[in-house]
Design an enzyme around this catalytic site. Structure first.
Site, mmCIF file in Angstrom:
data_model
loop_
_atom_site.group_PDB
_atom_site.id
_atom_site.type_symbol
_atom_site.label_atom_id
_atom_site.label_comp_id
_atom_site.label_asym_id
_atom_site.label_seq_id
_atom_site.Cartn_x
_atom_site.Cartn_y
_atom_site.Cartn_z
ATOM 1 C CG ASP A 1 2.332 -9.241 7.809
ATOM 2 O OD1 ASP A 1 1.912 -8.091 7.556
ATOM 3 O OD2 ASP A 1 2.691 -10.027 6.935
ATOM 4 C CG ASP B 1 7.013 -12.754 10.433
ATOM 5 O OD1 ASP B 1 6.007 -12.204 10.917
ATOM 6 O OD2 ASP B 1 7.274 -12.736 9.218
HETATM 7 N N1 GLY Z 1 3.439 -12.545 6.946
HETATM 8 C C1 GLY Z 1 3.480 -12.550 5.542
HETATM 9 C C2 GLY Z 1 2.229 -12.995 4.868
HETATM 10 O O1 GLY Z 1 1.152 -12.957 5.403
HETATM 11 O O2 GLY Z 1 2.328 -13.411 3.734
#
Ligand code: GLY
Length: 376
Positions: free
Chosen positions: A157, A93
């Site tokens: 994600d 992330d």
């Molecule tokens: N990246 C984690 C979510 O979308 O909750």
């Protein structure tokens, strides 16, 4: 421009300004009792949403030119240095965290220190690439349940994080980062996007060969269901990968996801359920998915000519207008705008607000007004 967009934009920015005045240098995520009480800079500096408030601040700076927003965004970015240089808690992330902070700073102000931080964040993301399986590995052992081995896991994600790699490649005039992003996108496309345009959340691959072993439901209802926020990451993420690569397969994938998303939302009054294949009860919604999808549809409308492109734009407007109407909290004494979100289908009964829902609300409006500054 239609009046409702202008009116919504005025309400949205008025509310953000009220939050700004009482926020200090806090890093917000979810409200408690109508206020952002918990500072994620203190609670968990590695938390994946820690960049979104910076993204809001840079957009406000871009829209208003007011120095107070720039100064605050820089102050929050400095707090994130602890995560960047601490390193051990970082995972896939880093795009969410530093595209919204250091890279946005560099793009708007030319700040060289911010550029270096963006490049370091991109190097950390690129370092997670597994060349045997051609994927960027998701999470770290401490993010998953005890006994699970996530060395071969990828998640949808990630598609919103790889624009950090496209940026680094163009910044350095060196295709290394570009190819890592592209090979990873190819693997996500092959394993997690279904022929009907729906998507899974987690693909478990053999880390030595890349062979697909299992699909898991993750934050959605189940392995064969379609988590709505996950699909919005696919929709917007592949539209962005098309922007940077011009690979037709990415555009087709984003369009397939868009058509699935639109058809499902048309029957729920344009406030998406948490999962498009969840049981009728409980009727969980996830407004954040709809707003992220709206931004993806607006991105797509710039790449698709003719009536189809206009339809994507119109559908984005329907999502934003409906979600702002049904889920918007406009009380200036309360923090956060968009309610009716869900972190995780199986994560308890709680419907909540989420900082990134407000971020995508602002981005969608600025895109519709032709006054956006691209973070991704
Ligand atoms: N990246 C984690 C979510 O979308 O909750």
């Amino acid at each position: 421009m239609e009046n409702w967009i202008q009116e919504l934009y005025e309400k949205t920015t008025r509310k953000i300004e009220a939050e700004f005045e009482r926020m200090g240098e806090k890093i917000p995520y979810i409200t408690e009792g109508g206020r952002y009480q918990t500072d994620y800079g203190e609670k968990d500096i590695y938390w994946w949403t820690n960049g979104f408030w910076c993204g809001i601040l840079w957009k406000m700076y871009h829209a208003t030119g007011e120095e107070k927003y720039r100064k605050r965004a820089e102050a929050v970015e400095r707090r994130l240095d602890k995560a960047l240089y601490g390193f051990t808690g970082l995972h896939h992330d880093t795009g969410f965290m530093w595209l919204h902070s250091a890279v946005a700073n560099y793009r708007l102000t030319g700040n060289q220190e911010a550029r270096a931080k963006g490049l370091l964040a991109a190097s950390i993301l690129a370092g997670r690439y597994n060349p045997a399986g051609k994927f960027i590995r998701a999470w770290n052992p401490e993010c998953v349940e005890e006994g699970e081995d996530c060395t071969g896991w990828i998640i949808v994600d990630s598609m919103m994080n790889i624009p950090l790699l496209y940026w680094a490649s163009s910044e350095l005039n060196d295709p290394r980062f570009y190819y890592i992003a592209k090979f990873h996108a190819d693997t996500v496309m092959k394993t997690l996007v279904r022929p009907d345009g729906s998507s899974g959340h987690i693909a478990c691959l053999d880390p030595d060969t890349g062979e697909l072993l299992e699909i898991r439901g993750g934050q959605g209802y189940g392995a064969d269901s379609c988590w709505s926020r996950g699909l919005s990451w696919i929709l917007y993420g592949f539209a962005l990968s098309y922007r940077y690569t011009k690979d037709q397969a990415y555009l087709d994938t984003a369009k397939r996801a868009a058509h699935y998303f639109i058809s499902q939302c048309a029957v729920t009054g344009y406030v998406p359920p948490c999962d498009f294949r969840q049981p009728e009860n409980p009727p969980y919604t996830d407004a954040s998915a709809g707003l992220c999808a709206a931004c993806g549809l607006l991105e797509l409308s710039g790449h698709v000519k003719g009536r189809e492109g206009e339809i994507f734009r119109e559908q984005a407007g329907l999502l934003v207008r409906s979600i702002a109407g049904h889920c918007g909290c406009w009380d200036l004494d309360k923090d956060s705008i968009i309610q009716g979100c869900k972190v995780d289908y199986h994560g308890g009964d709680k419907q909540t607000d989420l900082i990134y829902a407000d971020y995508f609300l602002l981005e969608a409006q600025m895109r519709m007004m032709g006054n956006d500054f691209l973070i991704w």
